[in-house]
Each structure stands twice: as structure tokens, then as C-alpha cells.
Design a protein around this motif. Sequence first.
Motif, PDB file in Angstrom:
ATOM      1  N   GLY A  36       0.875  -1.121  -0.019  1.00 53.32           N
ATOM      2  CA  GLY A  36       0.105   0.053  -0.020  1.00 53.32           C
ATOM      3  C   GLY A  36       0.887   1.273   0.062  1.00 53.32           C
ATOM      4  N   ALA A  37       0.038   2.451   0.060  1.00 49.64           N
ATOM      5  CA  ALA A  37       0.977   3.531   0.118  1.00 49.64           C
ATOM      6  C   ALA A  37       1.798   3.691   1.334  1.00 49.64           C
ATOM      7  CB  ALA A  37      -0.118   5.018  -0.022  1.00 49.64           C
ATOM      8  N   ARG A  38       3.003   4.417   1.265  1.00 52.78           N
ATOM      9  CA  ARG A  38       3.815   4.712   2.569  1.00 52.78           C
ATOM     10  C   ARG A  38       4.321   6.044   2.236  1.00 52.78           C
ATOM     11  NH1 ARG A  38       4.856   0.154  -0.959  1.00 52.78           N
ATOM     12  NH2 ARG A  38       4.598  -1.764   0.313  1.00 52.78           N
ATOM     13  N   ARG A  39       3.970   6.771   3.402  1.00 50.41           N
ATOM     14  CA  ARG A  39       4.426   8.172   3.598  1.00 50.41           C
ATOM     15  C   ARG A  39       5.053   8.393   5.114  1.00 50.41           C
ATOM     16  NH1 ARG A  39       3.319   9.646  -1.540  1.00 50.41           N
ATOM     17  NH2 ARG A  39       1.062   8.827  -1.922  1.00 50.41           N
ATOM     18  N   ASP A  40       6.106   9.455   5.099  1.00 44.26           N
ATOM     19  CA  ASP A  40       6.492   9.657   6.359  1.00 44.26           C
ATOM     20  C   ASP A  40       5.603  10.744   6.882  1.00 44.26           C
ATOM     21  OD1 ASP A  40       7.989  12.369   6.334  1.00 44.26           O
ATOM     22  OD2 ASP A  40       8.731  11.270   4.727  1.00 44.26           O
ATOM     23  N   CYS A  41       5.356  11.095   8.153  1.00 45.18           N
ATOM     24  CA  CYS A  41       4.657  11.858   8.515  1.00 45.18           C
ATOM     25  C   CYS A  41       4.806  13.297   8.209  1.00 45.18           C
ATOM     26  CB  CYS A  41       4.418  11.750  10.070  1.00 45.18           C
ATOM     27  SG  CYS A  41       3.842  10.197  10.832  1.00 45.18           S
ATOM     28  N   GLY A  42       6.184  13.609   8.085  1.00 41.74           N
ATOM     29  CA  GLY A  42       6.634  14.848   7.662  1.00 41.74           C
ATOM     30  C   GLY A  42       5.979  15.433   6.129  1.00 41.74           C
ATOM     31  N   GLU A  43       5.934  14.266   5.430  1.00 40.61           N
ATOM     32  CA  GLU A  43       5.391  14.587   4.038  1.00 40.61           C
ATOM     33  C   GLU A  43       3.984  14.617   3.907  1.00 40.61           C
ATOM     34  OE1 GLU A  43       4.601  12.114  -0.204  1.00 40.61           O
ATOM     35  OE2 GLU A  43       5.945  11.164   1.251  1.00 40.61           O
ATOM     36  N   VAL A  44       3.271  14.023   4.622  1.00 41.92           N
ATOM     37  CA  VAL A  44       1.889  14.045   4.862  1.00 41.92           C
ATOM     38  C   VAL A  44       1.679  15.511   5.516  1.00 41.92           C
ATOM     39  CG1 VAL A  44      -0.469  13.384   6.256  1.00 41.92           C
ATOM     40  CG2 VAL A  44       1.227  11.905   5.094  1.00 41.92           C
ATOM     41  N   ARG A  45       2.328  15.963   6.645  1.00 41.40           N
ATOM     42  CA  ARG A  45       2.043  17.260   7.075  1.00 41.40           C
ATOM     43  C   ARG A  45       2.294  18.359   6.223  1.00 41.40           C
ATOM     44  NH1 ARG A  45       5.641  20.491   8.840  1.00 41.40           N
ATOM     45  NH2 ARG A  45       7.188  18.989   8.993  1.00 41.40           N
ATOM     46  N   ARG A  46       3.530  18.329   5.236  1.00 38.51           N
ATOM     47  CA  ARG A  46       3.552  19.302   4.230  1.00 38.51           C
ATOM     48  C   ARG A  46       2.636  19.499   3.197  1.00 38.51           C
ATOM     49  NH1 ARG A  46       8.590  16.926   5.422  1.00 38.51           N
ATOM     50  NH2 ARG A  46       8.406  15.682   3.729  1.00 38.51           N
ATOM     51  N   ALA A  86       0.102  22.222   2.350  1.00 35.36           N
ATOM     52  CA  ALA A  86      -0.036  23.182   1.327  1.00 35.36           C
ATOM     53  C   ALA A  86      -1.080  22.978   0.533  1.00 35.36           C
ATOM     54  CB  ALA A  86       1.217  22.606   0.402  1.00 35.36           C
ATOM     55  N   GLY A  87      -2.329  22.417   1.146  1.00 36.34           N
ATOM     56  CA  GLY A  87      -3.481  21.986   0.626  1.00 36.34           C
ATOM     57  C   GLY A  87      -3.443  20.933  -0.419  1.00 36.34           C
ATOM     58  N   SER A  88      -2.697  20.161  -0.594  1.00 34.32           N
ATOM     59  CA  SER A  88      -2.592  19.183  -1.568  1.00 34.32           C
ATOM     60  C   SER A  88      -2.687  17.448  -0.899  1.00 34.32           C
ATOM     61  CB  SER A  88      -1.436  19.094  -2.462  1.00 34.32           C
ATOM     62  OG  SER A  88      -0.326  18.765  -1.424  1.00 34.32           O
ATOM     63  N   HIS A  89      -3.318  16.773  -1.648  1.00 35.99           N
ATOM     64  CA  HIS A  89      -3.450  15.475  -1.011  1.00 35.99           C
ATOM     65  C   HIS A  89      -2.262  14.518  -1.808  1.00 35.99           C
ATOM     66  CE1 HIS A  89      -5.459  11.393  -0.943  1.00 35.99           C
ATOM     67  NE2 HIS A  89      -6.132  12.053   0.198  1.00 35.99           N
ATOM     68  N   PRO A  90      -2.012  13.581  -1.082  1.00 38.55           N
ATOM     69  CA  PRO A  90      -0.842  12.525  -2.018  1.00 38.55           C
ATOM     70  C   PRO A  90      -1.415  12.041  -3.455  1.00 38.55           C
ATOM     71  CG  PRO A  90      -1.252  12.180   0.330  1.00 38.55           C
ATOM     72  CD  PRO A  90      -2.280  13.121   0.225  1.00 38.55           C
ATOM     73  N   ARG A  91      -2.798  11.944  -3.347  1.00 35.96           N
ATOM     74  CA  ARG A  91      -3.214  11.454  -4.743  1.00 35.96           C
ATOM     75  C   ARG A  91      -3.798  12.852  -5.597  1.00 35.96           C
ATOM     76  NH1 ARG A  91      -7.643   7.534  -2.992  1.00 35.96           N
ATOM     77  NH2 ARG A  91      -7.714   9.023  -1.450  1.00 35.96           N
ATOM     78  N   GLY A  92      -3.555  13.887  -5.252  1.00 34.80           N
ATOM     79  CA  GLY A  92      -3.927  15.057  -6.302  1.00 34.80           C
ATOM     80  C   GLY A  92      -4.334  16.418  -5.169  1.00 34.80           C
ATOM     81  N   PRO A  93      -4.752  17.303  -5.824  1.00 34.04           N
ATOM     82  CA  PRO A  93      -5.403  18.321  -5.073  1.00 34.04           C
ATOM     83  C   PRO A  93      -6.680  17.946  -4.282  1.00 34.04           C
ATOM     84  CG  PRO A  93      -4.967  18.917  -7.393  1.00 34.04           C
ATOM     85  CD  PRO A  93      -4.766  17.421  -7.304  1.00 34.04           C
ATOM     86  N   THR A  94      -6.963  18.415  -3.273  1.00 29.38           N
ATOM     87  CA  THR A  94      -8.358  18.226  -2.558  1.00 29.38           C
ATOM     88  C   THR A  94      -9.227  19.301  -2.967  1.00 29.38           C
ATOM     89  OG1 THR A  94      -7.485  19.700  -0.612  1.00 29.38           O
ATOM     90  CG2 THR A  94      -6.955  17.236  -0.459  1.00 29.38           C
ATOM     91  N   ALA A  95     -10.541  18.824  -2.658  1.00 30.27           N
ATOM     92  CA  ALA A  95     -11.577  19.259  -3.015  1.00 30.27           C
ATOM     93  C   ALA A  95     -11.865  20.568  -2.022  1.00 30.27           C
ATOM     94  CB  ALA A  95     -12.818  18.737  -3.486  1.00 30.27           C
TER      95      ALA A  95
END
Length: 95
Positions: free
Chosen positions: A72-82, A86-95
Motif C-alpha cells: 500500500g501507500a507509504r508516507r512519512d508523517c513530515g510529507e503528509v504534514r507538508r 500546502a493544501g494538496s493530497h498525496p493523490r492530487g489536489p483536495t476539493a
Amino acid sequence: MRTRPLDEGQLAVARRFIASGRLVDAAIGPAGAGKTTAMKVFADAVNIGGGRVVALAPSAAAAKVLSGEPRGARRDCGEVRRRLHAGSHPRGPTA
């Protein structure tokens, strides 16, 4: 492929993840305690059932270790926080 059975602690973590019903859960313990192994068992079960697990780690180094195990997807918490900041989602912009 696993060749050794889970120890009691790993089995308890995997069972807790399976039974919790939570969208977000955590395994906390020292390095080498078996958290990643337990997560892999849980993630494999979810994937077999058609679900998806997003595994997070507290640092890039820990994410690198984690990325070699659970699917599955793997992210470090810093990446998710950034990305959230920034208002973006790992799979693309959020609505």
C-alpha cells in the motif's frame, strides 16, 4: 513470504488493528519490537479483502524501513504534514 510465526506481541498488535474498526490506528514501541511485521500481516489481510492501508512513519528513515514491508501507500508523517499544509493530497489536489 513469512517463515516464522508471529510472537505474542506481534499477534496482539495485528489482532488489535483488525478488531479496532478505526480509520487511523498506531503501533508504538521500540525499534525491533515487531511493529512493522505486525503491520504487514494486517495490511496483507486488508489487501486480500480489497481494502487499502496507508502506513505512516514518524521520520523519513523509519518510512524507508516501513516501505520495504507493508503493501500500500507509504508516507512519512513530515510529507503528509507538508502536503496538508500546502493544501494538496498525496493523490492530487483536495476539493
